[in-house]
Design an enzyme around this catalytic site. Structure first.
Site, PDB file in Angstrom:
ATOM      1  CG  ASP A  56       0.848  -7.357   3.326  1.00 24.35           C
ATOM      2  OD1 ASP A  56       0.638  -8.424   2.703  1.00 24.35           O
ATOM      3  OD2 ASP A  56       0.113  -6.362   3.222  1.00 24.35           O
ATOM      4  N   GLY A 103       4.811 -12.538   6.566  1.00 23.80           N
ATOM      5  CA  GLY A 103       4.143 -13.758   6.984  1.00 23.80           C
ATOM      6  C   GLY A 103       2.783 -13.889   6.343  1.00 23.80           C
ATOM      7  CG  ASP A 104      -0.653 -16.988   5.133  1.00 25.09           C
ATOM      8  OD1 ASP A 104      -1.665 -16.313   5.378  1.00 25.09           O
ATOM      9  OD2 ASP A 104      -0.668 -17.990   4.402  1.00 25.09           O
ATOM     10  CG  PHE A 105      -3.586 -12.149   7.023  1.00 25.42           C
ATOM     11  CD1 PHE A 105      -4.372 -13.055   6.341  1.00 25.42           C
ATOM     12  CD2 PHE A 105      -3.448 -10.870   6.483  1.00 25.42           C
ATOM     13  CE1 PHE A 105      -5.008 -12.728   5.159  1.00 25.42           C
ATOM     14  CE2 PHE A 105      -4.077 -10.514   5.307  1.00 25.42           C
ATOM     15  CZ  PHE A 105      -4.860 -11.452   4.633  1.00 25.42           C
ATOM     16  CG  HIS A 150     -13.282  -5.323   1.940  1.00 28.52           C
ATOM     17  ND1 HIS A 150     -13.584  -4.247   1.137  1.00 28.52           N
ATOM     18  CD2 HIS A 150     -11.961  -5.571   1.715  1.00 28.52           C
ATOM     19  CE1 HIS A 150     -12.517  -3.857   0.469  1.00 28.52           C
ATOM     20  NE2 HIS A 150     -11.514  -4.643   0.810  1.00 28.52           N
TER      21      HIS A 150
END
Length: 346
Positions: A208, A234-236, A254
């Protein structure tokens, strides 16, 4: 539509049913006050009067009495002949110290962020824009970055909601063949912990944003799985940890429109092993007018993030665009399902 899934107002005169619907937010806001003030926590040992509760919460006793009396009339609290209030099964869910507590969720949904944004639902309907952005001037994730206390309440709420569906997910899906699972956007790790504790031979990665991961460390250690669970920040949208044979995303897809959802899923596709699996824990919108929580969750996504809930066919197309084949959808006995996809080769 069968009798058991008819709306609850089916046998009520239309004018009465509509009045109940129109005034529904009165109950919601009263629940918010009870949650914000921690009323259920103060009643855990014995019944108390509004005056006693006002003294420990620092509010106006006659006004608090009106709130509690109204909530007692719909079963949230119980009121005795001496005008003292006690807990009921409904208000037990608002206690801070119970597993699966809904207190933080009530505060998040009915308080400082969601409620003002829902007041601008018409903006989203007129423009297709995100009502939250219109009200606060920034997207919700940037807002939380600027307001860490609000972000913590949100994270707590998501953890509580996860606890409410963990058992349903674990009892419905067989995780035993997975060697290494990566929880993408896994928050404080309650789902990761539940999966790893139920599968002692499995290893996991909790992924996350860095501040969220820092907040998850104590929980992972307390769950006794720190030796099997790697924590990665991190950044997905940029990348996700590599090498998992299963990637699970709960209430992540969603939040986003199709373009950004596909970007996240493609990063999972690139990171997983050749025969990897994708697991999405999401609500699947049923066809027609069948009652289902997902249809109002969809409005919440419209208002808050610009995301959406999706039908089975919409998930099929979304996964295909990211290089996956939808293999099955497993209901969980809750409003959520496990949507399984396999990595297509090439």
């Amino acid at each position: 539509m069968t009798q058991e899934n008819q709306p609850s107002h089916a046998n009520v005169p239309p004018h009465v049913a509509m009045l109940e619907m129109i005034s529904g937010f009165w109950i919601s806001r009263a629940i918010y006050i009870a949650a914000k003030l921690g009323i259920a926590d103060h009643l855990h040992d014995q019944p108390k009067s509004a005056e006693e509760l006002a003294a420990v919460t620092g509010v106006h006793a006659p006004s608090l009495y009106c709130v509690l009396r109204a909530l007692a009339s719909v079963g949230v609290f119980a009121q005795d002949n001496d005008n003292r209030f006690r807990l009921t099964p409904l208000s037990e869910t608002l206690r801070t110290d119970v597993r699966g507590s809904l207190r933080a969720f009530a505060i998040v949904e009915l308080g400082e962020e969601h409620y003002p944004a829902w007041g601008e639902l018409l903006h989203s309907v007129k423009t297709g824009g995100v009502a939250f952005d219109h009200v606060f001037g920034v997207p919700i994730w940037e807002y939380f970055a600027r307001h860490p206390e609000n972000a913590k309440t949100f994270d707590d709420a998501m953890t509580e909601m996860t606890l409410a569906v963990n058992n349903a997910v674990l009892s419905s899906y067989d995780f035993s063949s997975i060697v290494k699972i990566v929880d993408v956007g896994g928050g404080h790790g309650s789902l990761t912990a539940a999966i790893l504790k139920s599968n002692p031979g499995m290893k996991g990665v909790l992924f996350d944003l860095p501040p969220v991961i820092e907040g998850a460390r104590a929980r992972i250690e307390a769950e006794g799985i720190a030796d099997r669970c790697e924590l990665v920040g991190g950044d997905f949208f940029e990348s996700v940890p590599r090498g998992g044979d299963a990637y699970i995303l709960k209430w992540i897809i969603h939040d986003w429109d199709d373009e950004r959802a596909v970007a996240i899923l493609r990063n999972c596709h690139r990171a997983m092993i050749e025969n990897g699996k994708l697991l999405l824990v999401e609500a699947v919108v049923p066809p027609g007018s069948e009652p289902h929580l997902s249809k109002f969750m969809d409005l919440n996504m419209l208002v808050m993030t610009g995301g959406r809930e999706r039908t089975e066919e919409e998930y099929r197309l979304l996964l295909k665009a990211a290089g996956f084949r939808l293999t099955k959808i497993i209901p969980t006995g809750s409003p959520m399902s496990v949507i399984e996809g396999e990595r297509e080769r090439g």
